[in-house]
Design a protein around this motif. Structure first.
Motif, short mmCIF file in Angstrom:
data_model
loop_
_atom_site.label_atom_id
_atom_site.label_comp_id
_atom_site.label_asym_id
_atom_site.label_seq_id
_atom_site.Cartn_x
_atom_site.Cartn_y
_atom_site.Cartn_z
N ALA A 1 -7.78 -11.67 -7.16
CA ALA A 1 -8.19 -10.88 -8.25
C ALA A 1 -9.76 -11.28 -8.71
O ALA A 1 -10.55 -10.82 -9.05
N THR A 2 -9.84 -12.82 -8.43
CA THR A 2 -11.13 -13.25 -8.76
C THR A 2 -12.25 -12.91 -7.85
O THR A 2 -13.32 -12.58 -7.83
N LYS B 1 6.13 -10.15 -1.58
CA LYS B 1 5.95 -9.87 -2.65
C LYS B 1 4.57 -9.68 -3.32
O LYS B 1 4.08 -8.69 -3.69
N ALA B 2 3.85 -10.79 -2.83
CA ALA B 2 2.60 -11.12 -3.37
C ALA B 2 1.66 -9.91 -2.57
O ALA B 2 0.65 -9.41 -2.97
N ALA B 3 1.94 -9.64 -1.06
CA ALA B 3 1.24 -8.65 -0.29
C ALA B 3 1.42 -7.39 -0.95
O ALA B 3 0.49 -6.67 -1.04
N ARG B 4 2.66 -6.95 -1.59
CA ARG B 4 2.82 -5.65 -2.12
C ARG B 4 1.89 -5.66 -3.33
O ARG B 4 1.36 -4.76 -3.66
N THR B 5 1.96 -6.64 -4.24
CA THR B 5 1.02 -6.55 -5.34
C THR B 5 -0.39 -6.49 -4.92
O THR B 5 -1.08 -5.73 -5.63
N ILE B 6 -0.76 -7.18 -3.88
CA ILE B 6 -2.19 -7.04 -3.65
C ILE B 6 -2.54 -5.54 -3.16
O ILE B 6 -3.54 -5.11 -3.58
N ASP C 1 -1.14 -2.93 -4.17
CA ASP C 1 -1.14 -1.96 -5.43
C ASP C 1 -2.38 -2.07 -6.18
O ASP C 1 -3.08 -1.42 -6.70
N ARG C 2 -2.81 -3.48 -6.19
CA ARG C 2 -3.63 -3.86 -7.21
C ARG C 2 -5.38 -3.65 -6.55
O ARG C 2 -6.22 -3.34 -7.37
N HIS C 3 -5.15 -4.19 -5.33
CA HIS C 3 -6.61 -4.12 -4.49
C HIS C 3 -6.50 -3.42 -3.28
O HIS C 3 -6.32 -4.05 -2.14
N PRO C 4 -6.32 -2.17 -3.05
CA PRO C 4 -6.01 -1.63 -1.94
C PRO C 4 -7.02 -1.53 -0.71
O PRO C 4 -6.76 -1.37 0.22
N ASP C 5 -8.21 -2.14 -1.10
CA ASP C 5 -9.20 -2.25 -0.04
C ASP C 5 -9.18 -3.57 0.60
O ASP C 5 -9.91 -3.59 1.47
N THR C 6 -8.35 -4.50 0.10
CA THR C 6 -8.13 -5.79 0.81
C THR C 6 -7.24 -5.82 1.79
O THR C 6 -6.15 -5.25 1.78
N ALA D 1 9.00 -6.43 8.07
CA ALA D 1 7.92 -6.07 8.70
C ALA D 1 7.52 -4.66 8.59
O ALA D 1 6.65 -4.03 8.19
N LEU D 2 8.56 -3.75 8.73
CA LEU D 2 8.56 -2.31 8.66
C LEU D 2 8.16 -1.69 7.28
O LEU D 2 7.43 -0.92 7.10
N GLU D 3 8.37 -2.36 6.21
CA GLU D 3 8.43 -2.18 4.90
C GLU D 3 6.77 -2.33 4.56
O GLU D 3 6.26 -1.47 4.02
N LEU D 4 6.40 -3.55 5.17
CA LEU D 4 4.80 -3.88 5.05
C LEU D 4 4.14 -2.81 5.65
O LEU D 4 3.13 -2.50 5.02
N LEU D 5 4.25 -2.66 7.05
CA LEU D 5 3.66 -1.80 7.74
C LEU D 5 3.41 -0.39 7.20
O LEU D 5 2.67 0.43 7.33
N ALA D 6 4.58 0.16 6.61
CA ALA D 6 4.59 1.40 5.72
C ALA D 6 3.68 1.68 4.40
O ALA D 6 3.69 2.62 4.06
N SER D 7 3.17 0.56 4.27
CA SER D 7 2.50 0.55 2.87
C SER D 7 0.93 1.06 3.05
O SER D 7 0.49 1.30 1.98
N GLY D 8 0.59 1.33 4.30
CA GLY D 8 -0.93 1.79 4.24
C GLY D 8 -1.56 1.37 5.51
O GLY D 8 -1.34 0.59 6.27
N ARG D 9 -2.90 1.41 5.32
CA ARG D 9 -3.83 0.97 6.35
C ARG D 9 -4.35 -0.47 6.05
O ARG D 9 -3.91 -0.99 5.08
N LYS D 10 -4.97 -0.91 6.84
CA LYS D 10 -5.56 -2.24 6.71
C LYS D 10 -4.51 -3.22 6.62
O LYS D 10 -4.49 -4.25 5.66
#
Length: 224
Positions: A52-53, A75-80, A82-87, A101-110
């Motif tokens: 965030a900083t 869980k932290a990766a999911r929060t990041i 959601d809050r900072h999609p460009d990271t 792993a599959l849940e994480l990879l389904a969350s978007g690019r980068k």
């Protein structure tokens, strides 16, 4: 020779792992190849504060962190995301954890998932960071092999040739046709023919976006 400190950084990185030695080693490696490490954390709460900083380009996150060493990092990766999609996010794990792993990879690019043992192969680790930074996805080869091993007997994968399975595994890692050609010592045109054949046999639509290719292949492997 120019002083490395005068060169622009490849990108800004935040690291999170409760193993101080591993974290410091990753920080040193990132700095050596030109990334600026703007923060380090030993737990998920501190990680979220740092992101965030500093709004880093990349966050490298251990999947298991204090206090429970379960899935705090995930869980932290999911929060990041959601809050900072460009990271961009690279999650590290000591073991192949397919569902997470599959849940994480389904969350978007980068986004990326690597085993910690892969970090010792420095070139592959740096290549993974670069791919995520550019907007792509990274999948550990061990996860791909795990998915291959659990498919059912009537799975269409059985219709793929040995070479097509090699190409599919490299596709699932997020590699481009050119990258697959270099790995297999064949021309890019030959790879393109294999890809068309694979996507046809698996009834997947051709797509030029590397991330969507990764998701398509992983989704197919997960559900068969």
């Amino acid at each position: 020779m120019d002083d490395a400190s005068q060169q622009p950084a490849r990108g800004r990185v935040v690291l999170a792992d409760d193993d101080v030695l591993l974290r410091e080693g990753l920080a040193s490696l990132c700095q050596r190849v030109g990334y600026e490490v703007v923060g380090q954390a030993g737990d998920a709460t501190r990680l979220l504060d740092l992101v965030a900083t500093h709004r880093p380009d990349l966050a490298i996150v251990d999947i298991r962190m204090p206090p429970d060493h379960s899935t705090e990092g995930l869980k932290a990766a999911r929060t990041i995301r959601d809050r900072h999609p460009d990271t961009g996010i690279l999650v590290l794990s000591a073991f192949v954890e397919v569902e997470e792993a599959l849940e994480l990879l389904a969350s978007g690019r980068k986004i990326g998932y690597l085993l910690k043992s892969r970090v010792t192969v420095v070139d592959e680790f740096i290549e993974a960071l670069e791919r995520i930074h550019r907007g792509g996805s990274v999948v550990d080869p061990s996860l791909v092999q795990e998915l291959f091993s659990v498919h059912r007997r009537d799975d269409p994968l059985s219709h793929l040739s040995a070479r097509e399975k090699e190409v599919l595994a490299l596709m699932a890692e997020g590699r481009s046709n050119a990258g697959i050609g270099r790995r297999l010592w064949v021309t890019e045109g030959t790879v393109e023919k294999h890809v068309r054949s694979i996507l046809g046999k698996l009834h997947l639509t051709e797509d030029t976006d590397d991330h969507r290719r990764v998701l398509a292949v992983l989704t197919f492997l997960e559900t068969h």
